[in-house]
Design an enzyme around this catalytic site. Sequence first.
Site, PDB file in Angstrom:
ATOM      1  N   LYS A   1       0.831  -1.348  -0.265  1.00 36.09           N
ATOM      2  CA  LYS A   1       0.053   0.002  -0.200  1.00 36.09           C
ATOM      3  C   LYS A   1       0.588   1.551  -0.183  1.00 36.09           C
ATOM      4  O   LYS A   1       0.340   1.739  -0.419  1.00 36.09           O
ATOM      5  CB  LYS A   1      -1.073  -0.181   1.021  1.00 36.09           C
TER       6      LYS A   1
ATOM      7  N   GLN B   1      -6.033  -2.352   9.465  1.00 38.29           N
ATOM      8  CA  GLN B   1      -5.158  -3.461   8.834  1.00 38.29           C
ATOM      9  C   GLN B   1      -5.956  -4.852   9.599  1.00 38.29           C
ATOM     10  O   GLN B   1      -6.151  -4.803  11.020  1.00 38.29           O
ATOM     11  CB  GLN B   1      -3.644  -3.700   8.272  1.00 38.29           C
TER      12      GLN B   1
ATOM     13  N   ASP C   1     -12.046   1.975   3.245  1.00 38.08           N
ATOM     14  CA  ASP C   1     -12.951  -0.014   3.474  1.00 38.08           C
ATOM     15  C   ASP C   1     -13.919   0.259   2.694  1.00 38.08           C
ATOM     16  O   ASP C   1     -14.768  -0.877   2.560  1.00 38.08           O
ATOM     17  CB  ASP C   1     -11.621  -0.532   4.570  1.00 38.08           C
TER      18      ASP C   1
END
Length: 304
Positions: free
Chosen positions: A53, A97, A120
């Site tokens: 990322k 995460q 997300d």
Amino acid sequence: MATILDGKAHADRMLEVVRQGVEARMARGLRAPALAVVLVGDDPASHVYVRNKAAACAKVGITSLEHRLGADTPQAELDALIDRLNADPAVDGILVQLPLPKGLDSKEALHRISPAKDVDGFHPMNQGLLLEGLPGLRPCTPTACMSLLAHHGVDLKGLRAVVLGRSEIVGKPMALMLLEQHATVTIAHSRTKDLAAVCREADLLVAAVGRPGLVEGSWIKPGAVVVDVGINRVEDPGLAARIFAGEPKKLEAFQAKGAVLCGDVRFGEAMDVASAVTPVPGGVGPLTIAGLLTNTLQAANQQG
Ligand code: GUN
């Protein structure tokens, strides 16, 4: 032979759009979008994702801010960090995460993220907007899969789509997005009776269950489009021999390295039956990060 749907190439196209969007913001005198990634504990796969990322952010001019916490971090400390990031005007997107280490409640953490910064798309507010068909931040993997299908001209109207898997991250949101585009959608899962027959009905099969090589060639309708979301590490020689029987190169790689990545679909068998297939690796994997950075730019632009 089926066409290979190249996820890496499409991710590069999506990232180029993000790069141009970042440039346009800077030309208006705005700062670069900033993504805060919270990594708790030492799950090796999570560390790889977070590194990838950060590298992708650097490529498109997004500022990546990493927050690492120990595996024994109490929930209150994680919650306090999320509160600080929510209140920080220099942060546009927040990603916690997953999976979190044992003892931490991922729902509590995800529900705490401000919906405006929820890149997300896992907050119930954004899930609700998706359910209603309204704009909002949507989960990265299904968004990017939809973009891939659109790019390849797959006409979803009236198509029979089967989504194999019912996760909040992929299966459920993917089914809603396909429905929004007028597909006839079935969500199948591990308890579905005669799974093979249900899959065989699909003009579009999206596999997202995390079971290496579950989908055999005989489960696929001739001419179907197959999107393989699974990313599984295979280390068992018996399993490898079974699922890579139609893929001598993959079997060779397995024998050389003792482990390989593969999807939920037996790629070699799918190539003989389907009209188009995403490979693993190089299919959906790179698209997820492209979806995340697209969301980060969207979050930044919506916050000014
Ligand atoms: N872990 C595996 N996939 C994901 C994802 O899409 N988002 C987050 N936050 N964690 C993940």
